[in-house]
Design a protein around this motif. Structure first.
Motif, PDB file in Angstrom:
ATOM      1  N   THR A  35      15.041   6.878  -7.759  1.00 39.16           N
ATOM      2  CA  THR A  35      13.873   6.009  -7.895  1.00 39.16           C
ATOM      3  C   THR A  35      12.667   6.712  -7.307  1.00 39.16           C
ATOM      4  O   THR A  35      12.693   7.140  -6.153  1.00 39.16           O
ATOM      5  CB  THR A  35      14.097   4.667  -7.181  1.00 39.16           C
ATOM      6  OG1 THR A  35      15.234   4.002  -7.730  1.00 39.16           O
ATOM      7  CG2 THR A  35      12.873   3.774  -7.329  1.00 39.16           C
ATOM      8  N   VAL A  36      11.625   6.847  -8.132  1.00 39.81           N
ATOM      9  CA  VAL A  36      10.389   7.483  -7.688  1.00 39.81           C
ATOM     10  C   VAL A  36       9.251   6.498  -7.910  1.00 39.81           C
ATOM     11  O   VAL A  36       9.057   5.996  -9.023  1.00 39.81           O
ATOM     12  CB  VAL A  36      10.108   8.796  -8.454  1.00 39.81           C
ATOM     13  CG1 VAL A  36       8.775   9.400  -8.010  1.00 39.81           C
ATOM     14  CG2 VAL A  36      11.238   9.786  -8.257  1.00 39.81           C
ATOM     15  N   ASP A  37       8.486   6.221  -6.864  1.00 39.83           N
ATOM     16  CA  ASP A  37       7.353   5.304  -6.931  1.00 39.83           C
ATOM     17  C   ASP A  37       6.141   6.018  -6.343  1.00 39.83           C
ATOM     18  O   ASP A  37       6.127   6.333  -5.147  1.00 39.83           O
ATOM     19  CB  ASP A  37       7.665   4.014  -6.173  1.00 39.83           C
ATOM     20  CG  ASP A  37       6.677   2.902  -6.489  1.00 39.83           C
ATOM     21  OD1 ASP A  37       5.601   3.199  -7.049  1.00 39.83           O
ATOM     22  OD2 ASP A  37       6.980   1.738  -6.170  1.00 39.83           O
ATOM     23  N   GLN A  38       5.124   6.259  -7.193  1.00 41.27           N
ATOM     24  CA  GLN A  38       3.962   7.027  -6.756  1.00 41.27           C
ATOM     25  C   GLN A  38       2.683   6.268  -7.066  1.00 41.27           C
ATOM     26  O   GLN A  38       2.564   5.607  -8.103  1.00 41.27           O
ATOM     27  CB  GLN A  38       3.919   8.393  -7.455  1.00 41.27           C
ATOM     28  CG  GLN A  38       5.085   9.316  -7.110  1.00 41.27           C
ATOM     29  CD  GLN A  38       5.038  10.617  -7.898  1.00 41.27           C
ATOM     30  OE1 GLN A  38       4.778  10.627  -9.096  1.00 41.27           O
ATOM     31  NE2 GLN A  38       5.308  11.721  -7.223  1.00 41.27           N
ATOM     32  N   ASP A  39       1.714   6.408  -6.182  1.00 38.54           N
ATOM     33  CA  ASP A  39       0.422   5.768  -6.351  1.00 38.54           C
ATOM     34  C   ASP A  39      -0.639   6.719  -5.839  1.00 38.54           C
ATOM     35  O   ASP A  39      -0.608   7.140  -4.680  1.00 38.54           O
ATOM     36  CB  ASP A  39       0.390   4.440  -5.575  1.00 38.54           C
ATOM     37  CG  ASP A  39      -0.857   3.615  -5.869  1.00 38.54           C
ATOM     38  OD1 ASP A  39      -1.796   4.160  -6.499  1.00 38.54           O
ATOM     39  OD2 ASP A  39      -0.905   2.448  -5.467  1.00 38.54           O
ATOM     40  N   GLY A  40      -1.575   7.096  -6.737  1.00 34.73           N
ATOM     41  CA  GLY A  40      -2.613   8.022  -6.323  1.00 34.73           C
ATOM     42  C   GLY A  40      -3.114   8.852  -7.488  1.00 34.73           C
ATOM     43  O   GLY A  40      -3.032   8.440  -8.649  1.00 34.73           O
ATOM     44  N   ASN A  41      -3.593  10.053  -7.196  1.00 31.01           N
ATOM     45  CA  ASN A  41      -4.165  10.929  -8.207  1.00 31.01           C
ATOM     46  C   ASN A  41      -3.395  12.240  -8.284  1.00 31.01           C
ATOM     47  O   ASN A  41      -2.806  12.701  -7.297  1.00 31.01           O
ATOM     48  CB  ASN A  41      -5.639  11.214  -7.901  1.00 31.01           C
ATOM     49  CG  ASN A  41      -6.468   9.947  -7.874  1.00 31.01           C
ATOM     50  OD1 ASN A  41      -6.278   9.050  -8.691  1.00 31.01           O
ATOM     51  ND2 ASN A  41      -7.390   9.857  -6.910  1.00 31.01           N
TER      52      ASN A  41
END
Length: 377
Positions: free
Chosen positions: A46-52
């Motif tokens: 599970t990969v959860d990313q938030d950003g640029n």
């Protein structure tokens, strides 16, 4: 988690007439490392990313693997590589802006790929590649898809596989989305493409066995902007194709079926008194041919149907102005029924050997002309 973006590789691949930059990276998680375990082990990532400028990559081998990637931000990239049976990959990119990319590659039976890109932006790309039986692939590009590419390739062992692409564009602006489903290797093919907006391209390629293909495009009800195009290539066995193009935009359709139990239905519709210049082209060569084409309210509409062999039959209807219908049947069980209403209509029907039948009706006036030739060339 440990990421190694420094090992990134890049590769330009052609995608629907353009090119799509596909990036490969290595991403390791403590769970993904379980891919080194025996084939019966179940790996979950599970990969959860938030950003640029985000990059995620998952590699899994063995059976029953599960990969879930969620990215929210801009300049997103996700790559999933799974080998084994019963694998599942879900990739969701939210508000990726421009140049977001997803690539899912699966080798094995019973795999599922679900890709979603929800964006107000342009030039996003999604690709699913599957090799194995009983596989499912779905790509959804929504919100305001513009200049997006979606590609599903189910390879030579992808029997009993299903593919769906949904692209939601802006009906009042040029969407310029492209969707391609290639099921050239398999049996029991099933394919669906849904596109809204204008200036879209949808293509289904099916080579083998029990093919079925549906493409639906919706255009602008008010403005003459862009040209939406559909291509369907079916070569073998139990072919069937349904194409529907709607609204005012100057749509085009091209269908080619070669072999066996061909059935094809294509319909283009315009808003009454406010339509555009639609074009259709249908070629069927072989066996149980059947064709139904209807164009409504279309200005400058052109229909051309060629049926070559065996149990040919065709039913055509055009409503509108400046139409032309050209049907050539080189027969056996040939039959043709044509109905045109109103405008500068022209009909030519050529039927050659065996079982000739033709029914032509033109009503509504304005320079109608009909030519029917039955017999030998």
């Amino acid at each position: 988690h440990c990421w190694f973006p420094g090992l990134g590789l890049s590769d330009d691949r052609p995608c629907l007439g353009g090119s799509m930059k596909i990036r490969y990276y290595l991403v390791c998680s403590s769970l993904a490392l379980a891919s080194a375990a025996p084939a019966f082990a179940q790996n979950v990532s599970t990969v959860d990313q938030d950003g640029n400028s985000l990059t995620a990559a998952v590699a899994q081998s063995g059976s029953g693997n599960d990969s879930d990637i969620t990215q929210e931000g801009t300049l997103l990239s996700a790559d999933v590589d799974q080998s084994g049976a019963g694998n599942t990959s879900t990739v969701s990119q939210v508000l990726p802006g421009v140049n977001a990319a997803v690539v899912v590659s699966q080798a094995g039976d019973g795999n599922t790929a679900d890709i979603s890109q929800t964006a107000i932006g342009t030039d996003n790309a999604a690709t699913a590649i599957q090799n194995g039986t009983n596989s499912f692939a779905t790509i959804n590009q929504s919100l305001d898809a513009s200049s997006d590419d979606a590609f599903i390739f189910q390879q030579s062992t992808a029997d009993a596989s299903f593919a769906t692409i949904n692209q939601t564009g802006n009906n009042a602006a040029i969407s310029d989305n492209e969707a391609l489903i290639d099921q050239s290797g398999g049996t029991n093919n099933d394919s669906t493409i849904n596109q809204s907006g204008v200036t879209n391209l949808g293509e289904n390629v099916q080579f083998g066995s029990d093919n079925f293909s549906v493409i639906t495009q919706g255009g602008d009800d008010i403005n003459d902007i862009g040209v939406s195009t559909v291509f369907v290539d079916q070569i073998g066995d139990g072919n069937s194709s349904t194409v529907s193009q709607g609204a005012r935009s100057p749509n085009q359709t091209n269908i080619t079926q070669t072999g066996n139990n061909n059935i094809s239905t294509a319909q283009q519709s315009g808003v009454p008194q406010n339509a555009a210049f639609n074009t259709m082209d249908l070629v069927q060569t072989g066996d149980g041919n059947n064709s139904h084409i209807e164009q409504q309210f279309g200005n400058n509409s052109v229909v051309s149907v060629e049926q070559d062999g065996n149990l040919n039959t065709s039913s055509l209807r055009q409503l509108g102005s400046n139409q032309s219908i050209d049907v050539l049947q080189r027969a056996e069980g040939a039959s043709s029924i044509i109905d045109q209403l109103g405008g500068s209509n022209t009909i030519i029907v050529n039927q050659y050997t065996d079982a000739h039948s033709s029914n032509v009706t033109q009503s509504g006036g304005n320079g109608n002309s009909a030519t029917v030739i039955q017999g030998t060339p």
